[in-house]
Design a protein around this motif. Structure first.
Motif, PDB file in Angstrom:
ATOM      1  N   ALA A  35       0.816  -1.221   0.000  1.00 25.45           N
ATOM      2  CA  ALA A  35       0.000   0.000   0.000  1.00 25.45           C
ATOM      3  C   ALA A  35       0.849   1.271   0.000  1.00 25.45           C
ATOM      4  O   ALA A  35       0.458   2.280  -0.574  1.00 25.45           O
ATOM      5  CB  ALA A  35      -0.956  -0.008   1.192  1.00 25.45           C
ATOM      6  N   GLU A  36       2.022   1.212   0.612  1.00 13.62           N
ATOM      7  CA  GLU A  36       2.894   2.400   0.652  1.00 13.62           C
ATOM      8  C   GLU A  36       3.386   2.772  -0.753  1.00 13.62           C
ATOM      9  O   GLU A  36       3.799   3.893  -0.999  1.00 13.62           O
ATOM     10  CB  GLU A  36       4.140   2.171   1.517  1.00 13.62           C
ATOM     11  N   GLN A  37       3.359   1.824  -1.668  1.00 14.17           N
ATOM     12  CA  GLN A  37       3.852   2.055  -3.033  1.00 14.17           C
ATOM     13  C   GLN A  37       2.753   2.512  -3.993  1.00 14.17           C
ATOM     14  O   GLN A  37       3.051   2.887  -5.115  1.00 14.17           O
ATOM     15  CB  GLN A  37       4.491   0.771  -3.576  1.00 14.17           C
ATOM     16  N   TRP A  38       1.512   2.474  -3.552  1.00 12.19           N
ATOM     17  CA  TRP A  38       0.410   2.859  -4.427  1.00 12.19           C
ATOM     18  C   TRP A  38       0.411   4.368  -4.618  1.00 12.19           C
ATOM     19  O   TRP A  38       0.526   5.127  -3.648  1.00 12.19           O
ATOM     20  CB  TRP A  38      -0.920   2.440  -3.830  1.00 12.19           C
ATOM     21  N   SER A  71      -7.935   6.357   1.069  1.00  8.58           N
ATOM     22  CA  SER A  71      -6.964   7.458   1.025  1.00  8.58           C
ATOM     23  C   SER A  71      -6.703   7.925  -0.404  1.00  8.58           C
ATOM     24  O   SER A  71      -5.735   8.635  -0.655  1.00  8.58           O
ATOM     25  CB  SER A  71      -5.640   7.022   1.653  1.00  8.58           C
ATOM     26  N   ASN A  72      -7.542   7.495  -1.330  1.00  6.56           N
ATOM     27  CA  ASN A  72      -7.397   7.804  -2.763  1.00  6.56           C
ATOM     28  C   ASN A  72      -6.095   7.269  -3.352  1.00  6.56           C
ATOM     29  O   ASN A  72      -5.543   7.838  -4.281  1.00  6.56           O
ATOM     30  CB  ASN A  72      -7.538   9.296  -3.046  1.00  6.56           C
ATOM     31  N   LYS A  73      -5.607   6.172  -2.788  1.00  8.20           N
ATOM     32  CA  LYS A  73      -4.440   5.500  -3.355  1.00  8.20           C
ATOM     33  C   LYS A  73      -4.932   4.446  -4.348  1.00  8.20           C
ATOM     34  O   LYS A  73      -5.914   3.749  -4.096  1.00  8.20           O
ATOM     35  CB  LYS A  73      -3.587   4.863  -2.271  1.00  8.20           C
ATOM     36  N   VAL A  74      -4.213   4.335  -5.465  1.00 11.06           N
ATOM     37  CA  VAL A  74      -4.613   3.431  -6.540  1.00 11.06           C
ATOM     38  C   VAL A  74      -4.283   1.989  -6.189  1.00 11.06           C
ATOM     39  O   VAL A  74      -3.118   1.627  -6.051  1.00 11.06           O
ATOM     40  CB  VAL A  74      -3.925   3.812  -7.868  1.00 11.06           C
TER      41      VAL A  74
END
Length: 149
Positions: free
Chosen positions: A18-21, A57-60
């Motif tokens: 998730a940290e890389q999205w 969090s609006n992360k892809v």
């Protein structure tokens, strides 16, 4: 007599942590992310419809191609679209399709489809953040920026 039936199993296997999205904070960033991941050999040939799947969090979480069609259109099956959204546990979506002709103006069919998807998403508590139209040059039109979402 024993009755046998099929067992249904659903899975989602992310390849990145998730940290890389990438986090989407604007229509231009969303358009850039999608354009970079679009097959440049087909963007000017036929129309495709994709969704960006986002977390809270609006992360892809990922990009999924719902359909591809002809030169001037493609069909979108809402059941498939929402099956993917629900299976990936996404809470927000950005709709994206391309216009091989290069025009960025949304058609009445584009507007109607967006309203239909948004209405269904509202029932499922899934946010539709935008609908982008891309052209082969990497330019885009944003329904949200234009106030028609």
């Amino acid at each position: 007599m024993e009755t046998r039936i099929n067992e249904i199993s659903l899975s989602y296997r992310p390849k990145l942590k998730a940290e890389q999205w990438p986090k989407i904070s604007s229509s231009s960033l969303a358009a850039s992310v999608v354009f970079e991941n679009w097959d440049q050999n087909t963007i000017s040939v036929y129309e495709s419809f994709k969704i960006l799947l986002l977390n809270n969090s609006n992360k892809v979480k990922g990009i999924y191609q719902i359909s591809h069609g002809g030169i001037t259109g493609t069909l979108v099956d809402l059941r498939l679209l929402f099956a993917v959204a629900l299976k990936s546990l996404s809470v927000a979506l950005i709709l994206v399709h391309n216009h091989p002709s290069g025009t960025l103006r949304p058609s009445e069919a584009d507007k109607h489809l967006t309203r239909k998807i948004k209405a269904a998403a509202d029932l499922l508590d899934i946010k539709i953040l935008d609908h982008l139209i891309l052209n082969p040059k990497g330019e885009y039109f944003s329904f949200a920026d234009d106030g028609i979402l």
